[in-house]
Scaffold this motif. Sequence first.
Motif, short mmCIF file in Angstrom:
data_model
loop_
_atom_site.label_atom_id
_atom_site.label_comp_id
_atom_site.label_asym_id
_atom_site.label_seq_id
_atom_site.Cartn_x
_atom_site.Cartn_y
_atom_site.Cartn_z
N ALA A 182 0.66 -2.08 0.97
CA ALA A 182 1.78 -2.69 0.24
C ALA A 182 2.49 -1.69 -0.67
O ALA A 182 3.70 -1.81 -0.88
N ILE A 183 1.76 -0.73 -1.22
CA ILE A 183 2.42 0.18 -2.17
C ILE A 183 2.90 1.46 -1.50
O ILE A 183 3.68 2.20 -2.11
N ARG A 184 2.44 1.73 -0.27
CA ARG A 184 2.89 2.93 0.41
C ARG A 184 4.40 2.85 0.65
O ARG A 184 4.92 1.84 1.13
N GLY A 185 5.10 3.90 0.29
CA GLY A 185 6.55 3.91 0.42
C GLY A 185 7.27 3.56 -0.86
O GLY A 185 8.49 3.73 -0.96
N ARG A 186 6.53 3.07 -1.87
CA ARG A 186 7.16 2.78 -3.16
C ARG A 186 7.22 4.06 -4.00
O ARG A 186 6.50 5.03 -3.75
N ASN A 187 8.05 4.04 -5.01
CA ASN A 187 8.14 5.18 -5.92
C ASN A 187 7.13 4.98 -7.04
O ASN A 187 7.11 3.92 -7.71
N LEU A 188 6.28 5.98 -7.21
CA LEU A 188 5.21 5.86 -8.20
C LEU A 188 5.75 5.58 -9.59
O LEU A 188 5.23 4.73 -10.33
N PHE A 189 6.81 6.26 -9.97
CA PHE A 189 7.31 6.16 -11.33
C PHE A 189 7.91 4.79 -11.61
O PHE A 189 8.00 4.37 -12.77
N SER A 190 8.32 4.08 -10.55
CA SER A 190 8.88 2.74 -10.76
C SER A 190 7.79 1.72 -11.05
O SER A 190 8.09 0.58 -11.41
N MET A 191 6.52 2.11 -10.90
CA MET A 191 5.41 1.19 -11.09
C MET A 191 4.88 1.21 -12.52
O MET A 191 3.90 0.52 -12.84
N PHE A 192 5.49 2.04 -13.39
CA PHE A 192 5.08 2.14 -14.79
C PHE A 192 6.24 1.76 -15.70
O PHE A 192 7.41 1.84 -15.30
N PRO A 193 5.93 1.37 -16.93
CA PRO A 193 7.01 1.22 -17.93
C PRO A 193 7.76 2.53 -18.09
O PRO A 193 7.22 3.61 -17.81
N ALA A 194 8.99 2.45 -18.55
CA ALA A 194 9.86 3.63 -18.59
C ALA A 194 9.25 4.79 -19.36
O ALA A 194 9.32 5.94 -18.92
#
Length: 507
Positions: A182-194
Motif C-alpha cells: 500500500a505504501i510503495r510508490g508513495r512519497n516518504l516525506f508526505s507521510m510525516f508532518p511538515a
Amino acid sequence: MPPPPPDTGPAPDSALPPEAERILSISGDVYFRGLPDGILTDVSASVLGVVGYPREALIGQPIAALYVNPDLRGAFLDTLRRNNGVIRDHPIQIRHANGRTIWISTSCHLLYDADGTETGIEGVVREITTRRETELQTRRQANLISALLDASRDAIMLIDRTGLLLAANRIFAARFGSTPEAIRGRNLFSMFPADVAAQRRQVVDQVIRSGQALHTRDIRPPLVLDNNIYPVSGPDGTVEMVAVFSSDVTEQVRAEDQNQSYIKEIERSNDDLAQFAYVASHDLREPLRTLISYSTLLEQRHAAALDEEGQEFLGYIRTAARRMNALIEDLLAFSRAGQDDCPDQPLDTGTLVQAVIDDLALLTAETGGRIHLETPLPGIMAAPAPIERLFLNLFSNALKYHRPGSAPDVRAGFSPETGHFYVRDDGIGIAPEHHARIFQLFQRLENADGSTGTGIGLAVCKKIVERLHGTLQVISTPGQGATFLFTLPLAPSPSAAPSPPDTSPPW
C-alpha cells in the motif's frame, strides 16, 4: 499435438493478403480467427514459427488443444467478456509441437453480428517465453528480497532522490498502520508532518550530497529509533537511491536508563557503606581503645588486688576487646575492598609480595614456619593496597591454620599454563563441604590452637579478586593442606610485538 484435421482437402486460403502474411512472418506475430465454440477457422502461416505446427494442422482444431491446461480456456473467455470483449497482452502457457512448454501473449477481441450475437474471436499472438521467464525470475527475486527484508527486526525502506518509496518491509509499513504494497510508490516525506518531513529531507539530502552513510537517533515519544542511512550509487557512481535501516531501541534505552538508576542507587549505597566504615574506624573504636587501655592499667596497677578468678576475668576482657578490634578492622577492610582511591597501575607483583612476606616476619617466627616464592610472579594491573591485603590474608591464614606440632610451609607462585596465581600450604586442610562457605562473611574454621578468626579475611580476598574481574577458588582435602587459586589482570608485556592486522573476510 492436436489430432490431424479431417480429410476434407487442403486448408482454405488465409483471409490475409500476402503482404500481411509477410509482415507477420517478419514480426513473429500470428493472426488467428475462431468460432464461438473455440474451433480455429483461420490462422496465419507464421504460426509454424511459433508453435511448430503448420496452419493446415491447426485449422478446424479446438484452440484449447494447445493449452497446457485446457481448463484455463474457459477462464480466459470469462476475462475477455468481463473486459467488454477486448483483451490485450494476456499470457497463456501452451505446448509446442516438440513437446516443450512455451508462453504466448494474445491481444484479441470477440466478433458479433448485427444483432449483437457472439460469432467468434479474432486476434494476434506472439511468443513471450523469454520475456515471461524473465518476469517470473524477477518476481521470484522480488519475493526473495521481500522475504529477506521482512525477516529483519529493523524497519527497512528504499527511496529515490525525491523520496519516492521503492521498497519497504512490513515492520516499516506497520509504523504507519499499512502494508508494504500500500505504501510503495508513495512519497516518504508526505507521510510525516511538515516540520518532521523537513528534517528527514535534510538528512537524506546530506547523504546524497556527501555519498557517506549517516547515523541518527530519532526520539518520537514513546518511541526511540536508531537509524542508519546509506547511499546507493548507480553505475556512474552517482547516488541514485537511499536505504534506511531503523531499529526500535525503545526497550534498550529504557533498560539503559534503568541500569543507570541502579548504578546511582549502588553508588549511594556505597557512599553509605563508606560512611559506615568511617564511623566504625572512629566512633566504634574509640570506646574500644578506652576499654583496652583501662583493662591494661587495671592489670598493671591493681593486679595484686585481684585473686586468680579476677585475673582470669580480666584476661577474658582483654581477649574480647582485642577480638572486637580485629573484627572492626576486618569489617573496615571488607567495606573498602576494591574501592582503593589509587587507580589501577602496572605492579611489580614479585616485589609487592616479598614486602608482604617481610611484614609477616613476626607471625612466621611465632609459628616456626616459612613463606617462599616458587616461581617469578608476572606484573599485574591493579592498585597496590588491595593486592597487599589479598596476599596478607592468604599468607596469614596459611600460617595460622597449620597442623599441630608441625611448622607451616607456605608456597606461592604463578602457573603460566592455567594463568592462575596460587598460595599453597601443608596445613590442616578444608573439608569439601566447606569450600564455598569459607568465602562468605563470618564463616570461621578453627586453627591449630582451637581459636578462630573473624570470618572476614577470605570474604575480603574474594571481593578484591572479583572487583578485578577475576576468580578465587580453593582445592583442599582435610589433613593435606590447601591451595588457593586466583586470577588477576596481567599487565601488558612491554616487549610484546603488536599483532598483525586481521585480513580475513568478515563472514
